[in-house]
Design a protein around this motif. Structure first.
Motif, short mmCIF file in Angstrom:
data_model
loop_
_atom_site.label_atom_id
_atom_site.label_comp_id
_atom_site.label_asym_id
_atom_site.label_seq_id
_atom_site.Cartn_x
_atom_site.Cartn_y
_atom_site.Cartn_z
N ASP A 164 61.75 44.95 7.75
CA ASP A 164 61.09 45.13 9.04
C ASP A 164 60.34 43.87 9.47
O ASP A 164 59.79 43.83 10.57
CB ASP A 164 60.16 46.35 9.03
CG ASP A 164 58.89 46.16 8.22
OD1 ASP A 164 58.84 45.25 7.37
OD2 ASP A 164 57.93 46.93 8.43
N GLU A 206 66.75 50.70 16.17
CA GLU A 206 67.64 49.60 15.83
C GLU A 206 68.00 48.73 17.03
O GLU A 206 68.51 47.62 16.87
CB GLU A 206 68.91 50.15 15.18
CG GLU A 206 68.70 50.76 13.80
CD GLU A 206 68.13 52.17 13.81
OE1 GLU A 206 67.92 52.74 12.72
OE2 GLU A 206 67.89 52.71 14.91
N ASN A 255 67.41 51.62 10.23
CA ASN A 255 66.04 51.55 9.73
C ASN A 255 65.90 52.55 8.60
O ASN A 255 66.21 53.74 8.77
CB ASN A 255 65.03 51.90 10.83
CG ASN A 255 64.95 50.85 11.91
OD1 ASN A 255 65.22 49.68 11.67
ND2 ASN A 255 64.56 51.26 13.11
N LEU A 304 58.46 52.73 12.73
CA LEU A 304 59.87 52.40 12.49
C LEU A 304 60.66 53.71 12.42
O LEU A 304 60.50 54.49 11.49
CB LEU A 304 60.00 51.61 11.18
CG LEU A 304 61.29 50.86 10.92
CD1 LEU A 304 61.48 49.71 11.91
CD2 LEU A 304 61.31 50.31 9.49
#
Length: 324
Positions: free
Chosen positions: A111, A127, A247, A283
């Motif tokens: 990340d 993404e 992710n 995320l």
């Protein structure tokens, strides 16, 4: 099927290999580990020494390989970053695209390519969010790796997949993260507090309640290594992973206020508020859940309890894995 793995002796590699070798789905596969600083000594794994920056070493390691898992990385080592993160990636991709046996290339991303707490994203980080490296050579090489894999997919139609993970936890890592001792993944306490205050918090066993630029408790993304390993296994040789970026994180980021409340309630640990220049980010792992049917098992409370229940033996020192 033959799997080539780089970074096999690191945190992720050392957890991945036992899980892979014991998985019934991969019975009959062979494994080759391309090692540089640390040689792998493990049954059922062929260990070869070489450098990712050496084209001939990489080409030899790729012989008869069908799948590649690229885990090797260096962190804030300018003299090595280009060799591993750029030249090494290029050599691997060149050998892969030229191979008659190569079938899938999996890259372990991070990340840091979206800047995690250094940059402000108003929406969940998917993404398709823009890449925004934070300062330093490590983050920019991870961005370059992602883009290079993406472009090789466009240029040559290779079967690539990138798994983008945040800060990876194992053993008592998270307990160390919540101490005021020197941190490998940040923050640098000396940049936020005077040394006398840091020493006092260490003596008291205090827990930091980090706050972002807006004054609210900071939220930061983590993933336990066991969940990351399960994601790699889910993506490996999976047609749904072709050409995808995923992710791979906890379902929701760790909230430092929740950490403080839990540890104060369960272990009566003192808590200290600390202002930081960072941003809370989320995320999103929804895509991995949809396409890979992957779902993490470790949430914030599990992460805390795993770290506090782990007893580190004398022959199990804390390891800084980089450079790989």
């Amino acid at each position: 099927m033959k799997l080539l793995i780089t970074g096999a002796t690191g945190k992720v590699g050392s957890n991945f290999l036992p899980a892979f070798l014991s998985a019934e789905r991969f019975a009959g596969w062979s494994v080759r580990a391309l090692c540089h600083n640390r040689m792998l000594e493990m049954d059922n794994v062929e260990s070869v020494r070489g450098s990712l920056s050496d084209r001939e070493d990489v080409a030899a390691a790729m012989s008869e390989v069908t799948h590649v898992l690229h885990l090797a990385a260096v962190k804030e080592s300018p003299d090595l970053a280009m060799d591993v993160g750029v030249k090494g990636m290029f050599n691997l991709l060149e050998a892969f695209r030229s191979s008659k046996s190569a079938n899938q290339f999996i890259l372990m991303g991070g990340d840091c390519s979206v800047g995690h707490i250094f940059h402000d994203y108003r929406d969940p980080i998917t993404e398709s969010a823009p890449r925004r490296a934070y300062p330093g050579c490590y983050a920019v090489t991870k961005v370059i790796e992602e883009v290079m894999l993406e472009q090789y997919q466009f240029q040559y139609g290779i079967n690539g997949c990138c798994l983008r993970a945040p800060w990876i936890m194992e053993k008592d890592d998270f307990r160390h993260v919540l101490s005021f001792k020197a941190q490998f993944g940040g923050p640098s306490w000396k940049d936020l507090l005077p040394q006398a205050e840091i020493s006092r918090h260490i003596a008291d066993g205090a827990i930091p309640l980090l706050r972002g630029q807006d004054g609210a408790p900071l939220r930061r993304n983590f993933v336990h290594v066991s969940d990351l390993v399960s994601a790699i296994l889910a993506a490996l040789d999976n047609p749904a992973a072709k050409g995808q970026l995923f992710n791979i994180s906890m379902d929701r980021p760790v909230d430092y206020a929740e950490i403080a409340a839990h540890l104060k309630a369960t272990r009566q640990l003192p808590v200290t508020d600390i202002a930081t220049p960072y941003f809370s980010n989320w995320l999103s792992n929804a895509k991995a859940g949809l396409l890979l049917d992957w779902h993490p098992l470790v949430d914030t409370k599990h992460l805390i309890e795993k770290a506090w229940s782990y007893v580190r033996a004398d022959n199990d020192p804390r390891t800084v894995w980089y450079p790989g």
